[in-house]
Design an enzyme around this catalytic site. Structure first.
Site, short mmCIF file in Angstrom:
data_model
loop_
_atom_site.label_atom_id
_atom_site.label_comp_id
_atom_site.label_asym_id
_atom_site.label_seq_id
_atom_site.Cartn_x
_atom_site.Cartn_y
_atom_site.Cartn_z
N GLN C 123 0.92 -1.05 0.04
CA GLN C 123 -0.06 -0.06 0.01
C GLN C 123 0.87 1.21 0.01
O GLN C 123 1.62 1.28 0.87
CB GLN C 123 -0.82 -0.28 1.26
CG GLN C 123 -1.71 1.04 1.54
CD GLN C 123 -2.19 1.34 2.89
OE1 GLN C 123 -2.14 0.39 3.86
NE2 GLN C 123 -2.51 2.41 3.32
N SER C 126 1.52 6.85 2.27
CA SER C 126 2.18 7.72 2.92
C SER C 126 3.39 8.38 2.48
O SER C 126 4.11 7.75 1.41
CB SER C 126 2.86 7.09 4.28
OG SER C 126 1.95 6.66 5.26
N SER C 158 5.29 -1.22 4.10
CA SER C 158 5.46 -2.72 4.10
C SER C 158 5.54 -3.55 3.21
O SER C 158 4.76 -3.32 2.14
CB SER C 158 4.57 -3.25 5.17
OG SER C 158 4.27 -2.31 6.48
N GLU C 241 -8.21 -0.78 6.99
CA GLU C 241 -7.06 -0.78 7.68
C GLU C 241 -7.41 -0.92 9.28
O GLU C 241 -6.82 -1.74 10.12
CB GLU C 241 -6.02 0.22 7.58
CG GLU C 241 -4.88 0.21 8.32
CD GLU C 241 -3.89 1.17 7.86
OE1 GLU C 241 -4.32 2.07 7.00
OE2 GLU C 241 -2.88 1.35 8.18
N GLU C 369 -3.52 10.36 18.38
CA GLU C 369 -4.10 11.65 18.41
C GLU C 369 -5.03 11.90 17.29
O GLU C 369 -6.13 12.25 17.37
CB GLU C 369 -2.92 12.76 18.23
CG GLU C 369 -2.32 13.02 19.34
CD GLU C 369 -1.05 12.14 19.38
OE1 GLU C 369 -1.03 11.36 18.84
OE2 GLU C 369 -0.39 12.05 20.88
#
Lengths: 401, 373, 401, 373
Positions: C123, C126, C158, C241, C369
């Site tokens: 995936q 990011s 990953s 996810e 957060e």
């Protein structure tokens, strides 16, 4: 580092102790008087003896003492059972504001009477719609000749019902940004048009008031600072408030927890031998001792001429939740009896009073959240929250209503 | 597997919530808190008419013969409404004690009245500061007479009967069933943090009493009774916790500061999310607790103490931070925040403190761990 | 409420158990193979037996099983020591995305190979500048005839170094608002121009990669959804996810803490008898049990046809800090020996591995957060944070650089 | 009253900070963490040349005869720079032990070398999982020979001498002074969470040793030694805590997400304020600790354990939330966040866990409470 007095400090301490020993309140002094009357008597006696508001200049009734001398005096005075709470706001928060912002004749007139306890003052800042957003206040002041006409409502005003004077922040221009349209005044609390209603707290007590203003007239010479300068003036008061309220007075603490844990048993042994009890008491002591030594560091800094900064917000930020936690813990030690409100038994009712009072302490004078923001922004230099009301005319800021 | 209430049970919840929003609004709690009474007798009667006091009592004794799922649902709703009635004392404790330990005659005598609500019962256990235990229990039962002092006794001023933990003449633990309408029973009001649930101090002086059941009751049997009550109490506490969260969320959405809703500040929204997390874990543990209670599971001690600790932590936190979220208004007498703050603390000490239940939880864990090894 | 199987569920469980007993991996199967090879062998065997990705439709290689059946299968399979981690991303997060967004021929081609374990996927979302602000990604995709040309860098990927395919989100229009200029593609990880560099974590291990794209070409039919629809497509992946990662796998837990506390002593008695130790273990159990029963409630809701919602963020939000706290606590029980990294001694190294790994778990897949914000906004309905980047063209959003 | 360091002491701090930013940048820590050595010998030598190892050693033994204020200042700076050197083992523990218990001959023999840094010392106390105590101590000292295993020993692989807690032939506690350069000393590396400070396992087999001082050392005297070290360790931990806070603040100001610095989100800024509060309380408690140490106060046990607990809590929290503030990058090997995370945990267990020191704190509180009554 040295906890001991310098020779000069020792001499000052001896003088203070002497005077206190010779002038302490007697049972006769107290007899038949209300707490306020006793407090006024004691304050007047200190004033006459030259021991009132000792950090103030002599022209205002003080003796120009150093910060360390003030601490020494407080230490010595606290050895006696004397009342003080009635003067914290006037002497600790309002007088410093008057010293900066009032006209000379008002300083000469009011400050000595504040020092002597002759006149009680209150602080009229908070409003129902404001809360943490203090500057969002709406009470209007409109100029009418040489006077201002005040209309609106204040809230959370301690001592309003017996105060002689107050300082009030008002909105003199709603068409400019929030902080810019404010102006501060002295107000005579006996003036016509002022209506005072006590607020009952969840404790059942009433320490605060709502104060309603209907066409109350204030002479222009009572104005503190320029028109539009009210927020800057208010900051003087608020900075001193943080110093004055500190960790929040007596209440459930490590000493009480130790006493209770020594008296009650867990599994047939004193609770203080229980390791879980010990771990909690240790954590509370870390907070209490940390605050105490923080205070010594702050005093030392003061005595070196440093100005007290926003880091002093820690006292209340740590002290108030600690009070709540210690109180809850003490009640837990008592198990089912922990809920009992025993007026006669200080040991238990202190925990319960603290438990009920602590939520107020976490809010009054700036909530935990506001205190945390102050530390983050003004001590650590982190960026401000996005301000949706910034630069917007006050009367166009969203209010949700 | 099915880890949810049934449709009927969920309907009961809706019904109970509707009923209590009508019959037990905040004004009812406020009037008891503010006044001189120890409970709201009118509400108690209506609750009894709904059959709630009869929920788990077998039909042969005038009960409904329903299960603990139904009782847990009612408990949660009573918690949400901070109802000023002796439900937990009478139903989770006195009724349960008589059902668990009582002789057939005793059940016949008392359960119908408890079911109809005409009889209010309570359990009198605490005697001292700190926990009352098998070792330090001092109230005695000798020659059919109970002597000694119990305090604080929840609903002790209004109860008709009390199940009293006492020490028999041979030193063993017994439960005495005492009719409180006797001259030798001296009751005085004990003021507590939560005046919306009255408490009393009861002095017995050779007060005639029956032994509950067959005589000796092991302390562990008494603790098992408390485990059962703890599950139901956990549901009440959960009701408190959820109401406090809901109030805080509502307020945070409507109250504006600095030009926006205070709920848009992470200091507030993350506080509320933290409440939600605690409440959510407490709810799941309470599900497991009531399953263990309803199915008479071997893991009841673990399930009950876990539910109890979770609900205690969740309710204290939620009640406290609900006030904080409301700011100054939350600290006034006029606002309802105080009800949850008082009741949460009161319930967290009824049946024993968090520390006590943490300890009991780990004892159960140790046992299951040893069994697994 | 019932923990027991219905008759139908019991039958399914028996079938699954039977098949597993008859087809389990043998020592011979494992011999000489890498973990990935073993995982592929096992996945292929399940696929051939009709037990791979059982919740998927049969046309994609599944068996259309219900949510409860999936749980039962997982319970039965977890009784055997079989590898699974290589397929979590592909089967748990990417396949559901392909099912919604890919063209029919790609679903037919790729999904069965995902189910059988023949192909591994990664995936590519990011980016270094993105972090929690995932949609701030900058990797460019520019149209060139029937192809797209990709330039940029992805991070935290990953399995990139052995993946066959990936899904990638790119910026196709930097002049519109952040979320609106994104487009998602399938990318062949063996294509020219892809450069993969492992990232060394603070644990010393490398579970993630940086992936650099230099003029990598992707055919237009690999596009997932419309141009500009990339954020919506990415949400499909992210929602799955949250379900897939849950509480975060094996590590220091209450069981380990109990074991250590039974072995070590405090003041001459097993540590488990210490009341402070007990209080902490109890608190940890409250969290673990709460998460476990939360999971059962979620499964029950799924089995009733409810869609998994944002409340599932709790698993990681509670689980990751709990892992860190339990690990730290276990190390504390060991006192000075707690820092020893003993590879041979599972009892201690599990705590330390967890302590070192937990900070990553608190960040990966959404920080504490972000998870808290999701709960506050999407479960409790609290207002969004002020969004300074809202409605601003992406290339005009402040970046601080 | 004056609760602040002197001008000279504050100058020493500035000097030390400047020196360490030159000589102990993160790359020095990283190379020990990454490599096969147990410390940075070059840095150790430079630190010794600065005279830091000689700080509190009397001039007659080659020391500087300065006080504990100076040593605390150095400790904080070493903490800030996560210095990979055996300073705490050699200075706070071995040197202190010899100064406290050693005979004049022993002082003459070892203190000059410890002062110059030519000799590295350590304290060998731990033997097992869980705390090593007077009751379970198993290493023996019999007929001048030490036998048994100590592990983990901080800096045990590089130390020249060790002060070894052992049990004498009469069963009493003794401290043995052991030259580690002997054949009967078997040392193996123990891998720990913080490889930037090497640890060893030391097996003694009838290893020739001297008794430190006059023979028997009471366990409470040993614990008093640990109290002294705990104050200094608290200052090191405070250095860690403050550096972690500073790093986190710097990062939060420069890293942008959602169009603004992440430090403008209350989730982050309130986290950092929370760190500041803990650090600030820890610092004030550390001030009191070093005052008690320097002035040989009766309240040393209370002051030391309070400082220790406060610094442990502050440093663990700051190190952990520093990584969290950095997000994914904080979890990489390349970033320095890991140094603080490892060192904070390591230091929190050296000298005993938080629980141990909480317990010791309350013992001191009980004593002062009893004395006041």
């Amino acid at each position: 580092m040295d906890f001991n007095d310098t020779p000069q400090e020792a001499e000052f301490r001896a003088d203070a102790a002497d005077w206190l020993a010779n002038n302490q309140l007697t049972d006769g002094d107290r007899e038949g008087k209300t707490p306020l009357e006793i407090a006024k008597l004691w304050q007047q006696r200190k004033y006459d003896g030259g021991w009132a508001c000792i950090g103030w200049d002599t022209e205002y009734g003080g003796r120009g003492a150093s910060p360390i001398e003030r601490v020494i005096w407080d230490q010595e005075e606290s050895k006696y059972d004397v009342p003080s709470r009635f003067f914290v706001i006037g002497q600790g928060m309002i007088a410093p504001t008057l010293m900066v912002w009032a006209q000379p004749q008002h300083k000469e007139n009011f400050l000595p009477k504040l020092a002597s306890g002759e006149e009680i003052w209150c602080q009229l800042f908070s409003e129902p719609a404001g809360g943490s957003d203090l500057a969002a206040l709406r009470t209007k002041a409109e100029k009418d000749g040489d006077e201002w006409v005040i209309n609106g409502q204040k809230i959370w005003t301690s001592q309003a019902h017996y105060a002689d004077y107050g300082i009030i922040v008002t909105r003199t221009d709603p068409t400019v940004a929030k902080h810019k349209g404010l102006t501060m005044f002295i107000v005579d609390m006996k003036a016509p048009g002022i209506d005072i209603k006590p607020i009952k707290q969840l404790t059942g007590e009433s320490d605060f008031n709502e104060v309603y203003f209907t066409d109350v007239r204030i002479p222009d010479h009572y104005r503190l600072g320029d028109v539009g300068q009210g927020w800057t003036a208010a900051l003087t008061t608020l900075m001193n408030e943080r110093l004055a309220i500190g960790g929040g007075g007596p209440g459930a603490d490590v000493k009480l927890a130790l006493e209770i844990a020594t008296l009650v048993e867990i599994d047939g042994k004193p609770a203080i031998e229980d390791s879980a009890v010990r771990a909690k008491i240790a954590d509370f002591h870390v907070l209490e001792a940390g605050l105490e030594y923080n205070g010594y560091r702050a005093i030392t800094a003061l005595s070196r001429g440093e100005l007290p900064g926003p880091e002093n917000s820690i006292g209340k930020l740590v002290g108030a939740p600690k009070l709540q936690a210690v109180a809850s813990f003490c009640m837990d030690l008592l198990e089912e009896s922990g809920i009992v409100w025993s007026d006669g038994d200080l040991l238990t009712s202190l925990a319960q009073r603290s438990y009920m009072g602590a939520p107020g302490l976490r809010i009054a004078g700036g909530t935990d959240e506001i205190m945390t923001n102050i530390i983050a922004e003004r001590v650590l230099g982190l960026p401000q929250d996005p301000r949706l009301d910034k630069g917007i005319p006050f009367n166009e800021v969203p209010t949700g209503n | 597997m099915n880890f949810e209430f049934s449709e009927e049970q969920l309907m009961l919840r809706e019904q109970a919530r509707g009923f209590l929003s009508q019959e037990s609004p905040p004004s009812v709690t406020r009037s008891v808190l503010d006044g001189d009474t120890h409970f709201d007798a009118n509400l108690w009667q209506k609750v009894a008419e709904m059959g709630w006091t009869a929920t788990t009592i077998p039909e042969e004794y005038g009960g409904l013969g329903l299960g603990y799922y139904e009782l847990a649902i009612i408990a949660e709703e009573l918690g949400r409404s901070v109802a000023p009635i002796p439900f937990s004392s009478s139903v989770y404790l006195a009724t349960e004690a008589i059902m668990a330990f009582g002789s057939s005659a005793q059940k016949n005598k008392w359960l119908p009245g408890l079911a109809s609500g005409d009889v209010i019962g309570t359990l009198a256990l605490s005697e001292r500061s700190g926990r009352t235990t098998a070792e330090n229990l001092s109230v005695t039962l000798e020659n059919g007479g109970v002597s000694g002092t119990k305090t604080p006794v929840a609903d002790g001023m209004i109860a008709n009967i009390a199940v009293v933990a006492c020490r028999g003449s041979a030193g063993h633990v017994q439960l005495a069933l005492v009719d409180l309408a006797q001259d030798s029973v001296d009751r005085t009001t004990v003021t507590t943090l939560d005046p919306s649930r009255g408490h009393g101090k009861i002095i017995f002086t050779d007060t005639p009493a029956e032994v509950l059941g067959d005589g000796e009751v092991s302390w562990s049997a008494l603790e098992a009774l408390l485990d059962r009550a703890a599950v139901l109490m956990a549901w009440e506490q959960l009701g408190i916790a959820d109401m406090a969260l809901e109030q805080a969320c509502d307020y945070a959405k409507q109250r504006f500061a600095f030009g926006r809703a205070i709920g848009s500040f992470q200091a507030i929204k993350h506080k509320l999310a933290g409440m939600y997390v605690k409440n959510s874990l407490a709810r799941s543990n309470a599900y497991h607790g009531v399953w263990a209670l309803a199915s008479d599971s071997d893991s009841l001690q673990l399930a009950a103490s876990t539910a109890r600790v979770a609900s205690t932590q969740a309710s204290l936190f939620a009640a406290q931070e609900n006030i904080q979220t409301h700011g100054g208004m939350g600290f006034t007498w006029e606002f309802d925040c105080q009800f949850y703050y008082r009741r949460a603390k009161m319930l967290s000490l009824a049946l024993g403190s968090e520390r006590h239940w943490q300890n009991r939880l780990v004892s159960a864990l140790q046992e299951s761990h040893a069994n697994a090894a």
